[in-house]
Design a protein around this motif. Structure first.
Motif, PDB file in Angstrom:
ATOM      1  N   ASP A 264      37.006  59.371  88.729  1.00 47.40           N
ATOM      2  CA  ASP A 264      37.294  58.594  87.518  1.00 47.40           C
ATOM      3  C   ASP A 264      36.709  57.193  87.558  1.00 47.40           C
TER       4      ASP A 264
ATOM      5  N   ASP B 297      43.739  53.106  80.495  1.00 45.65           N
ATOM      6  CA  ASP B 297      42.591  53.699  79.810  1.00 45.65           C
ATOM      7  C   ASP B 297      41.767  52.620  79.097  1.00 45.65           C
TER       8      ASP B 297
ATOM      9  N   GLN C 291      35.576  52.460  74.309  1.00 45.63           N
ATOM     10  CA  GLN C 291      34.766  53.526  73.706  1.00 45.63           C
ATOM     11  C   GLN C 291      35.235  53.852  72.292  1.00 45.63           C
ATOM     12  N   ALA C 292      36.544  53.970  72.116  1.00 44.14           N
ATOM     13  CA  ALA C 292      37.092  54.301  70.803  1.00 44.14           C
ATOM     14  C   ALA C 292      36.800  53.200  69.795  1.00 44.14           C
TER      15      ALA C 292
ATOM     16  N   GLY D  47      38.433  53.794  77.873  1.00 40.29           N
ATOM     17  CA  GLY D  47      38.611  54.684  76.730  1.00 40.29           C
ATOM     18  C   GLY D  47      38.869  53.914  75.446  1.00 40.29           C
ATOM     19  N   LYS D  48      39.638  52.829  75.540  1.00 38.56           N
ATOM     20  CA  LYS D  48      39.918  52.001  74.366  1.00 38.56           C
ATOM     21  C   LYS D  48      38.642  51.332  73.861  1.00 38.56           C
TER      22      LYS D  48
ATOM     23  N   GLN E 279      32.113  63.835  86.642  1.00 34.15           N
ATOM     24  CA  GLN E 279      33.542  63.876  86.307  1.00 34.15           C
ATOM     25  C   GLN E 279      34.401  64.465  87.420  1.00 34.15           C
TER      26      GLN E 279
ATOM     27  N   LYS F 252      30.648  54.020  80.897  1.00 33.21           N
ATOM     28  CA  LYS F 252      31.546  55.095  80.493  1.00 33.21           C
ATOM     29  C   LYS F 252      32.728  55.296  81.431  1.00 33.21           C
TER      30      LYS F 252
END
Length: 337
Positions: free
Chosen positions: A92, A317, A323-324, A320-321, A89, A288
């Motif tokens: 990105d 993101d 993953q969600a 992230g979307k 981390q 990820k």
């Protein structure tokens, strides 16, 4: 936005890599880059170190290395360290022009899969005759596929097309050997049924390979073996046609060259349509973080456009979307996004 760059990967590294990176750095003030590679080669190519950091390494993964073994054994290779930065981390996203197989291995073993994604897919953007282009996955990350994996590809491709292509309802199609629902083998028939039942997805059915470049779909889903074959056939055909047109003009004497001169703008438009460098690189979707592979022979412009692509993924993101979504559905891809 911090991007880890394998500065030593590709046919023309590190020159084209650093030229593209510095152009993107100068244009986007929010971007920071960590460059992994031989400091002695990198430093003379950099005019301004603003928002650039060099991590010195002389080890790199070569094109003839066995991908998995190379990633596991060459711990200090520029590509491995760039992927490790994402895992830790401190970056990105990771970007490379190096070995596709090695980057896939680094993405899987170091960056890691999104829970709910069995196998990530490799997704490039390809041209269409209307100039809009389309994305297709998988094109080679996995030789074989299962119906649920292809459904996952459709979901991830849909997110990408919405975020980076600006489409409200991307048209999603399944590459098959016919348009009827009962066409193809069991894999394609079962995938067709699952996609037809998936809420929130604009599934338009099967598409045959002769329609790929006609702009009838925005996201094309297929297994890796078929996708890679279709990709290579498309790229090879486009290059061959352009070469034949050029040869026909140059080998036809004065009249041919005169005709070529009169058609110069039209020929340039055709060449521009099939030049995919402005679309960026191929994305390994299902990991990820953004892991992007540009062509080994890419020039500085292609590097720049790939970095723009990464910037848009981070700004939206997109990962992230995804993953969600899979966290919410817990592997049951039937919830409206």
């Amino acid at each position: 936005m911090k991007i880890a760059v394998d500065a030593m990967g590709g046919d023309n590294a590190p020159q084209v890599v650093l030229a593209g990176v510095q152009r993107a750095r100068d244009e986007f003030s929010e971007l920071e880059f960590t460059l992994y590679g031989d400091e002695a080669q990198l430093t003379p190519l950099i005019k301004d170190m603003t928002r650039l950091t060099i991590v010195h390494t002389t080890e790199k993964i070569n094109g003839d290395d066995e991908p998995v073994k190379a990633v596991r054994r060459k711990k200090q290779a520029s590509m491995v360290l760039a992927a490790q930065a994402v895992k830790n981390q401190t970056a990105d996203a990771v970007f490379s022009l190096g070995s596709t197989g090695a980057l896939l291995a680094a993405g899987l073993f170091i960056v890691g899969r999104i829970p709910g994604i069995d196998r990530p897919g490799l997704m490039p953007t390809l041209p269409t005759t209307d100039g809009h282009g389309f994305v297709m996955l998988d094109v080679g990350a996995n030789a074989e596929g299962k119906p649920q994996q292809l459904v996952n590809y459709a979901v991830m491709g849909d997110f990408y097309a919405r975020d980076l292509r600006g489409l409200r309802q991307p048209r999603v199609a399944l590459l098959n050997n016919g348009t009827e629902p009962n066409k193809g083998d069991s894999l394609h028939q079962e995938t067709y049924q699952l996609l037809s039942q998936l809420e929130g997805l604009n599934f338009i059915g099967n598409i045959e390979s002769d329609k790929l470049l006609q702009g009838v779909a925005d996201v094309v889903v297929t297994d890796g073996f078929t996708g890679n074959a279709a990709l290579k056939a498309t790229e090879g055909t486009a290059k061959t046609i352009l070469k034949l047109v050029k040869s026909a003009i140059m080998d036809s004497g004065f009249k041919g060259k005169l005709g070529g001169l009169l058609l110069k703008d039209g020929i340039k438009n055709i060449a521009s349509t099939f030049d995919v460098s402005s679309y960026g690189g191929a994305v390994l979707l299902g990991l990820k973080a953004p892991v992007i592979k540009a062509h080994g022979g890419a020039d500085a412009d292609a590097v720049y456009y790939t970095i723009r692509q990464i910037r848009e993924m981070l700004a939206n993101d997109t990962v992230g979307k995804v993953q969600a979504y899979f966290a919410a559905t817990k592997g049951h891809t039937s919830v409206d996004k």
